[in-house]
Design a protein around this motif. Structure first.
Motif, PDB file in Angstrom:
ATOM      1  N   ASP A  91       2.678  -4.683 -10.155  1.00  0.00           N
ATOM      2  CA  ASP A  91       2.243  -3.298 -10.007  1.00  0.00           C
ATOM      3  C   ASP A  91       0.714  -3.346  -9.941  1.00  0.00           C
ATOM      4  O   ASP A  91       0.052  -3.620 -10.941  1.00  0.00           O
ATOM      5  CB  ASP A  91       2.715  -2.471 -11.202  1.00  0.00           C
ATOM      6  CG  ASP A  91       2.282  -1.010 -11.130  1.00  0.00           C
ATOM      7  OD1 ASP A  91       1.356  -0.695 -10.354  1.00  0.00           O
ATOM      8  OD2 ASP A  91       2.855  -0.188 -11.866  1.00  0.00           O
ATOM      9  N   ALA A 119      -1.597  -1.164  -9.658  1.00  0.00           N
ATOM     10  CA  ALA A 119      -2.352  -0.183 -10.440  1.00  0.00           C
ATOM     11  C   ALA A 119      -2.463  -0.578 -11.911  1.00  0.00           C
ATOM     12  O   ALA A 119      -3.514  -0.437 -12.535  1.00  0.00           O
ATOM     13  CB  ALA A 119      -1.711   1.191 -10.317  1.00  0.00           C
ATOM     14  N   SER A 120      -1.374  -1.113 -12.479  1.00  0.00           N
ATOM     15  CA  SER A 120      -1.367  -1.435 -13.907  1.00  0.00           C
ATOM     16  C   SER A 120      -1.600  -2.908 -14.206  1.00  0.00           C
ATOM     17  O   SER A 120      -1.739  -3.290 -15.369  1.00  0.00           O
ATOM     18  CB  SER A 120      -0.031  -1.012 -14.524  1.00  0.00           C
ATOM     19  OG  SER A 120       1.019  -1.840 -14.024  1.00  0.00           O
ATOM     20  N   ASP A 121      -1.612  -3.760 -13.164  1.00  0.00           N
ATOM     21  CA  ASP A 121      -1.737  -5.215 -13.327  1.00  0.00           C
ATOM     22  C   ASP A 121      -0.572  -5.802 -14.117  1.00  0.00           C
ATOM     23  O   ASP A 121      -0.697  -6.866 -14.721  1.00  0.00           O
ATOM     24  CB  ASP A 121      -3.056  -5.587 -14.025  1.00  0.00           C
ATOM     25  CG  ASP A 121      -4.235  -5.576 -13.067  1.00  0.00           C
ATOM     26  OD1 ASP A 121      -3.991  -5.733 -11.859  1.00  0.00           O
ATOM     27  OD2 ASP A 121      -5.371  -5.392 -13.517  1.00  0.00           O
ATOM     28  N   ARG A 133       0.862  -1.190   0.000  1.00  0.00           N
ATOM     29  CA  ARG A 133       0.000   0.000   0.000  1.00  0.00           C
ATOM     30  C   ARG A 133       0.891   1.230   0.000  1.00  0.00           C
ATOM     31  O   ARG A 133       1.660   1.434  -0.900  1.00  0.00           O
ATOM     32  CB  ARG A 133      -0.969  -0.059   1.181  1.00  0.00           C
ATOM     33  CG  ARG A 133      -1.968  -1.222   1.012  1.00  0.00           C
ATOM     34  CD  ARG A 133      -3.162  -1.081   1.920  1.00  0.00           C
ATOM     35  NE  ARG A 133      -4.119  -2.160   1.681  1.00  0.00           N
ATOM     36  CZ  ARG A 133      -5.195  -2.362   2.390  1.00  0.00           C
ATOM     37  NH1 ARG A 133      -5.484  -1.576   3.412  1.00  0.00           N
ATOM     38  NH2 ARG A 133      -6.012  -3.367   2.121  1.00  0.00           N
ATOM     39  N   GLN A 159       1.986   0.473  -3.709  1.00  0.00           N
ATOM     40  CA  GLN A 159       0.979  -0.264  -4.479  1.00  0.00           C
ATOM     41  C   GLN A 159       1.639  -1.341  -5.355  1.00  0.00           C
ATOM     42  O   GLN A 159       1.236  -1.592  -6.486  1.00  0.00           O
ATOM     43  CB  GLN A 159       0.144   0.688  -5.344  1.00  0.00           C
ATOM     44  CG  GLN A 159      -0.573   1.776  -4.567  1.00  0.00           C
ATOM     45  CD  GLN A 159      -1.626   1.217  -3.612  1.00  0.00           C
ATOM     46  OE1 GLN A 159      -2.310   0.258  -3.927  1.00  0.00           O
ATOM     47  NE2 GLN A 159      -1.760   1.828  -2.440  1.00  0.00           N
ATOM     48  N   HIS A 160       2.660  -2.000  -4.809  1.00  0.00           N
ATOM     49  CA  HIS A 160       3.336  -3.111  -5.477  1.00  0.00           C
ATOM     50  C   HIS A 160       3.387  -4.298  -4.497  1.00  0.00           C
ATOM     51  O   HIS A 160       3.633  -4.104  -3.313  1.00  0.00           O
ATOM     52  CB  HIS A 160       4.764  -2.748  -5.880  1.00  0.00           C
ATOM     53  CG  HIS A 160       4.863  -1.883  -7.105  1.00  0.00           C
ATOM     54  ND1 HIS A 160       4.401  -0.580  -7.134  1.00  0.00           N
ATOM     55  CD2 HIS A 160       5.373  -2.139  -8.344  1.00  0.00           C
ATOM     56  CE1 HIS A 160       4.626  -0.072  -8.339  1.00  0.00           C
ATOM     57  NE2 HIS A 160       5.213  -0.995  -9.097  1.00  0.00           N
TER      58      HIS A 160
END
Length: 525
Positions: free
Chosen positions: A178, A180-182, A34, A152-153
């Motif tokens: 990642d 956020a980006s998947d 987070r 967020q990883h």
């Protein structure tokens, strides 16, 4: 491929203090699920135990740790941590941590006392020590040019040379999602450090943040590391019982400053369970509360400190006072409803005094490691101390032992998977796992309960592994996969221990054996 000298997974006190110790000489990546501020360290209320007062002694702190640990603490490790503790506290003070001052104290700071301690040796910042420490270090981590922060990883798995046919058979980095980006990225590192915290979310009720999903233990186990003493799950005796309060801890220091545990009728019960009463170690207090709740059919018991001056509560426990007031509980006038909740994992990845694991190039620090300090039950406020001391030890070992960087690593392969068609499966499995772990692997255990849990874990593991093999990874799937591995290790360890000791209490084996032995599990290579 993204390359660094050191890859640190986890942003609690262990991870951040290590990053700051290394960053003047090495390029560091700090990866967190987070934000930097989200960790169990930031939630720590009580403080950090260390021998600072001249009237106290290292021998007394060592003895208290051994007593709480029910004979299972490593004397070598305990002495190492306690003797290096004062320097670790000085490092925090030098970095600007605002501990609560006290002009009348010989050390210039207020020292409190907690359960299991024979002296006042807990240095603290009011009742939000972890938050104060984390806020101070986070600011410096974000500002350091040699520390790259990846928020967020989440790590999918470690990259082990032995498994990919590399000349270096040790740890070469990690695959990291990642969120956020998947996108799954390949991180290469000379040294990788697991500082991922505990596994409280494997249980239904916990004081831990949502990020505590046993990631480090599960990844290390899959990489070929031993784990030890996973059966010793500490239930904090006093978690606030309120429908609107999620995982809010009522600090050990409330009892240290005179708080009394009472039944709903106002009668005390701890004198009936232990001569140390409310200042008994956590396992004893948690079992006593569990006994009273089951005997009398109670939803909770009450922690009462209303007999102390309101000024003391306002100065020592401002955050607890404020949070309880938000919920309509005035702790200066009323007792606090409390229940036990999972708080800390005493076991973890087997490490030595340099924080090294069984895999070359892989260190583990903080709650994810089993250093031998906590034995069968952690002494209050020894956890942040352990983070600091082993963060320093890991830094010294990494700086003294340079490793080559892998020139190339295989990329993450998603060519044979598809998007998940039924994500509801993940949430259902998560709920089922946490509930049966609470019911069957809780404060009081039996062989039958443990075997039931093991049977369900094996069914879940097959289903989750099939899901993992066929669908693209997500944050929830990675965490669930790690939780199931961790739950399995907890149950396997509990079934191996044929006695009751510290945090592990079995109705089938209520006695304590004369010789204390670690429960060590070895993965198949």
């Amino acid at each position: 491929m993204i390359a660094y000298d050191v890859l640190i997974l986890g942003s609690g006190l262990a991870g951040q203090s290590l990053a700051l110790r290394l960053a003047d000489k090495l390029k560091v990546a700090l990866v967190t699920k987070r934000s930097l501020e989200d960790s169990a360290s930031a939630w720590a209320q009580g403080g950090i135990a260390s021998v600072l007062d001249p009237s106290d002694s290292a021998e007394a702190h060592i003895a208290d740790t051994h007593t709480a640990g029910a004979g299972l603490c490593s004397d070598k490790t305990t002495r190492f941590v306690v003797e290096n503790g004062p320097r670790a506290i000085r490092w925090l003070i030098d970095h600007g941590v605002p501990f609560t001052p006290d002009a009348s104290s010989p050390v210039g700071y207020h020292l409190t006392r907690e359960g299991g301690h024979s002296a006042r040796r807990i240095i603290h910042a009011a009742d939000a020590t972890g938050a104060a420490v984390q806020a101070t270090l986070t600011e410096q981590v974000r500002a350091h040019p040699n520390i790259a922060v990846y928020e967020q990883h989440i790590a999918v798995d470690l990259i082990i040379g032995r498994k990919i046919g590399h000349a270096d058979e040790g740890c070469l980095g990690a695959y990291i999602l990642d969120i956020a980006s998947d996108e799954v990225r390949t991180f290469s590192a000379r040294h990788t450090v697991l500082a991922t915290g505990g596994a409280g979310k494997v249980y239904l009720y916990t004081t831990n943040p949502d990020t505590a999903t046993g990631d480090g233990v599960a990844m290390a186990w899959r990489a070929g590391c031993r784990v030890a003493n996973m059966e010793f799950i500490q239930f904090h005796p006093t978690c606030l019982y309120h429908p609107q309060a999620k995982s809010f801890l009522i600090s050990e220091a409330v009892r240290g400053e005179g708080g009394l545990l009472r039944r709903p009728d106002g009668s005390r019960f701890m004198p009936e369970h232990d001569a140390r009463e409310e200042l008994a170690p956590r396992d004893i207090v948690a079992r006593a509360i569990d006994f009273e709740m089951k005997k009398h059919g109670l939803d909770c018991v009450f922690l009462d400190i209303s007999h102390k001056p309101a000024e003391l509560l306002e100065s020592h426990f401002p955050n607890i006072l404020a949070r309880c007031l938000e919920l309509g509980i005035d702790i200066t006038q009323q007792p606090i409803p409390v229940v036990p909740a999972v708080h800390f994992s005493c076991g973890g990845i087997v490490t030595d005094l340099r924080a090294r694991t069984d895999v070359a190039g892989l260190h583990a620090i903080g709650e994810t490691a089993c250093t031998g300090l906590h034995g069968a039950n952690r002494l209050a406020s020894n956890s942040l101390l352990e983070c600091l001391v082993f963060g320093e030890a890991a830094a010294a070992d990494i700086l003294a032992n340079p490793r080559e960087l892998a020139a190339s690593l295989p990329q993450w392969d998603e060519s044979r998977v598809t998007d998940a068609d039924e994500s509801i499966v993940i949430s259902h499995n998560w709920e089922e796992l946490r509930r049966f772990m609470w019911d069957y692997v809780g404060i009081v255990r039996t062989n039958k309960r443990l075997q039931r849990a093991q049977h369900r874990i094996r069914l879940l593991a097959r289903e989750i592994n099939e899901f993992y093999s066929n669908f693209r990874v997500s944050n929830d799937l990675i965490e669930l996969r790690n939780l199931v591995v961790t739950a399995d290790l907890i149950v396997r360890s509990a079934l191996q221990r044929k006695e009751s000791r510290g945090l592990h209490f079995s109705r089938d084996y209520p006695q304590t054996l004369p010789k204390a032995r670690d429960t060590v599990l070895r993965p198949r290579r």
